[in-house]
Design a protein around this motif. Structure first.
Motif, PDB file in Angstrom:
ATOM      1  N   CYS A 106      38.319  50.332  35.686  1.00 60.87           N
ATOM      2  CA  CYS A 106      37.083  49.625  35.735  1.00 60.87           C
ATOM      3  C   CYS A 106      35.794  50.443  35.836  1.00 60.87           C
ATOM      4  O   CYS A 106      34.798  50.298  34.878  1.00 60.87           O
ATOM      5  CB  CYS A 106      36.808  48.508  36.810  1.00 60.87           C
ATOM      6  SG  CYS A 106      38.197  47.198  36.715  1.00 60.87           S
ATOM      7  N   GLU A 150      41.431  46.185  42.394  1.00 59.12           N
ATOM      8  CA  GLU A 150      40.359  46.638  41.276  1.00 59.12           C
ATOM      9  C   GLU A 150      41.261  47.616  40.325  1.00 59.12           C
ATOM     10  O   GLU A 150      41.600  48.622  40.951  1.00 59.12           O
ATOM     11  CB  GLU A 150      39.010  47.014  41.587  1.00 59.12           C
ATOM     12  CG  GLU A 150      38.207  47.049  40.437  1.00 59.12           C
ATOM     13  CD  GLU A 150      36.816  47.341  40.648  1.00 59.12           C
ATOM     14  OE1 GLU A 150      36.191  46.364  40.913  1.00 59.12           O
ATOM     15  OE2 GLU A 150      36.341  48.455  40.878  1.00 59.12           O
ATOM     16  N   PHE A 162      38.440  43.596  30.371  1.00 57.90           N
ATOM     17  CA  PHE A 162      38.479  43.882  31.913  1.00 57.90           C
ATOM     18  C   PHE A 162      37.708  42.806  32.595  1.00 57.90           C
ATOM     19  O   PHE A 162      36.768  42.791  33.436  1.00 57.90           O
ATOM     20  CB  PHE A 162      37.849  45.131  32.099  1.00 57.90           C
ATOM     21  CG  PHE A 162      38.197  46.432  31.712  1.00 57.90           C
ATOM     22  CD1 PHE A 162      39.417  46.964  32.360  1.00 57.90           C
ATOM     23  CD2 PHE A 162      37.664  46.870  30.178  1.00 57.90           C
ATOM     24  CE1 PHE A 162      39.809  48.168  31.629  1.00 57.90           C
ATOM     25  CE2 PHE A 162      38.279  47.799  29.736  1.00 57.90           C
ATOM     26  CZ  PHE A 162      39.262  48.652  30.425  1.00 57.90           C
ATOM     27  N   CYS A 208      37.512  43.036  36.698  1.00 61.18           N
ATOM     28  CA  CYS A 208      36.555  44.103  37.294  1.00 61.18           C
ATOM     29  C   CYS A 208      35.490  43.332  37.810  1.00 61.18           C
ATOM     30  O   CYS A 208      35.018  42.396  37.282  1.00 61.18           O
ATOM     31  CB  CYS A 208      36.247  45.215  36.353  1.00 61.18           C
ATOM     32  SG  CYS A 208      37.608  46.044  35.534  1.00 61.18           S
TER      33      CYS A 208
END
Length: 487
Positions: free
Chosen positions: A188, A184, A211, A214
């Motif tokens: 995020c 990740e 994103f 994420c």
């Protein structure tokens, strides 16, 4: 070729589970060891359980383990990820077991995508393993489904009999693991926190679009749905409030009816219907009061009060009715006074005639000529005397003195309309009523409560005095200024 499905030994499998739990819950106990993924530990547990089963691996000495990777879809893992999977798994097995470990350099592509145990459906895999090596145990990694940040992979453990001329495959075990492919992004969490701070759907949608990898994207989608629903409810509530405010400001039956027709889903419809009924009653009162004012008779005011006693104009109509009755009483009294004066005048005239007749009779008795046409004027023959005019005696009628002003009701009218008694008592009140009466006759819609108390807005058109009426309004206003009137 025949083989049996491996079932892990309970004692060995339980020990391996405890080992996995210790690694997951107490990482500080092996702080010097590298950090392994969950899927790698699952492979290690099952592999160690297979090694301890002598039915599957009869060779009690050092064992040889071969690690292979195959794929029916080369897009599931990048070349770097494939190399990393094989290398990490090889390092784990070599450090946690006593086996000699070898691995393939890279994944091999195969056509089959079947993950079952049937020999007919997995012949391609069987042939691959048979050709790969003669290791005691073969660990096969085969990814088959992409989950975005991870892939689902099938793990097959093949155990070969050791020490014989034709060892064959003794045990086969298959299970699935989830191999993470992307870590990740550190941005995020902070980006999601900023997007969520203002509860703005647009910012949350921007986070989701920028994103997508994420883990918070699912939460962002949920919040966007909830916020949009909340905003829609707020907008609907504000729309209802605006429309109700417009209908309330207008206050007419038509405005309330239009609101009820155009805002079916808005709350408070019972209140709006009650206001509409109240407006209808008010309009009926205005219409009836204006009709009574146009007729401006005692009978019209009596009829209005009989049918509309609860109307707000009832007190004003009652005052007009009282004035009309007083006017009728004064008219009756004036008529009676005129009749009495006429009778007295007639009586006086008759009395005067009687007195003249008596005077002539007396002259005759005294020997005076009564026919002046035969007499000589001045005693000369041939000349007659001029006639003598004796008018009747005039007796004036008894004078009528009106009662003092303190006992007389203040009464005045303008253009045939009676000025209310509470206004007629003062010059400013009379001038105010006269000026506003001209506006009322022109159709003006009054705004002040004072004007609405004396004049009705029913049927008003918004007109203003014109022509001679406008000039009269200017004259009255000038007179109001001369008298220092404030309104």
């Amino acid at each position: 070729m025949t083989f049996k499905v491996f079932r892990p030994n309970r004692s060995g499998f339980g020990f391996a589970c405890l080992f996995l739990l210790a690694l997951l819950l107490f990482p500080s106990a092996a702080s010097a060891a590298p950090r392994y993924e969950r899927w790698e530990l699952e492979v290690l547990i099952n592999l160690q359980s297979l090694q301890s089963d002598r039915q599957c691996v009869p060779n009690g000495g050092q064992q040889q383990i071969q690690i292979l990777g195959v794929s029916s879809d080369d897009t599931l893992l990048s070349p770097e990820e494939k190399t990393s999977v094989l290398s990490d798994l090889s390092e784990l097995i070599s450090t946690r077991t006593n086996a000699r470990t070898t691995k393939a350099d890279n994944f091999q592509s195969i056509a089959s995508s079947y993950s079952g145990f049937s020999e007919a459906n997995s012949r391609e895999l069987d042939q691959l393993i048979e050709r790969a090596s003669s290791a005691d145990i073969t660990v096969l990694v085969r990814p088959y489904r992409d989950r975005g940040a991870s892939v689902d992979a099938e793990i097959r453990l093949w155990a070969r009999g050791a020490g014989g001329a034709a060892p064959g495959l003794n045990c086969v075990q298959s299970f699935s693991v989830e191999i993470p492919t992307k870590e990740e992004d550190p941005a995020c969490a902070s980006a999601f926190a900023k997007a969520r701070q203002d509860n703005d759907p647009a910012r949350l949608e921007a986070f989701r679009d920028f994103f997508p990898q994420c883990s918070q994207t699912a939460e962002a989608d949920r919040l966007v749905t909830e916020l949009k629903a909340s905003q829609a409810q707020k907008a609907e509530r504000e729309r209802c409030e605006r429309n109700f405010a417009r209908a309330r400001a207008d206050g007419s039956v038509a405005a309330y009816s239009a609101y009820l027709d155009e805002n079916i889903d808005c709350p408070g419809r019972d209140v709006v219907m009650a206001l509409r009924d109240q407006a209808a009653k008010g309009a009926a009162c205005e219409t009836a009061y204006r009709d009574a004012r146009r007729l401006d008779t005692a009978g019209a005011y009596e009829a209005f009060l009989t049918d509309n006693r609860a109307c707000p104009q009832a007190d004003t109509a009652s005052a007009f009715l009282t004035m009309k009755r007083q006017d009728e009483e004064r008219a009756k009294q004036a008529e009676a006074d005129r009749a009495k004066a006429l009778e007295e005048a007639k009586a006086n005239a008759a009395k005067g005639q009687a007195q003249q007749s008596t005077s002539q009779t007396s002259q005759q008795q005294a020997g005076l000529p009564t026919d002046r046409s035969q007499s000589n004027y001045g005693g000369q023959p041939g000349y007659s005397q001029p006639p003598v005019y004796n008018p009747p005696v005039y007796n004036p009628p008894p004078s009528y003195e009106p009662p003092p002003s303190s006992s007389r009701p203040a009464y005045a009218s303008y253009r045939g309309y009676p000025i209310p008694s509470d206004l007629a008592g003062s010059t400013c009140g009379r001038l105010w009523y006269m000026r506003n009466l001209l506006f009322d006759l022109a159709g003006y819609c009054f705004k002040t409560s004072k004007a609405q108390r004396y004049f009705s807005n029913a049927g008003c058109s918004g007109g203003t005095p014109r022509g001679s009426d406008a000039s009269e309004v200017s004259r009255i206003q000038a007179e109001e200024r001369q008298n220092g009137c404030s309104n």
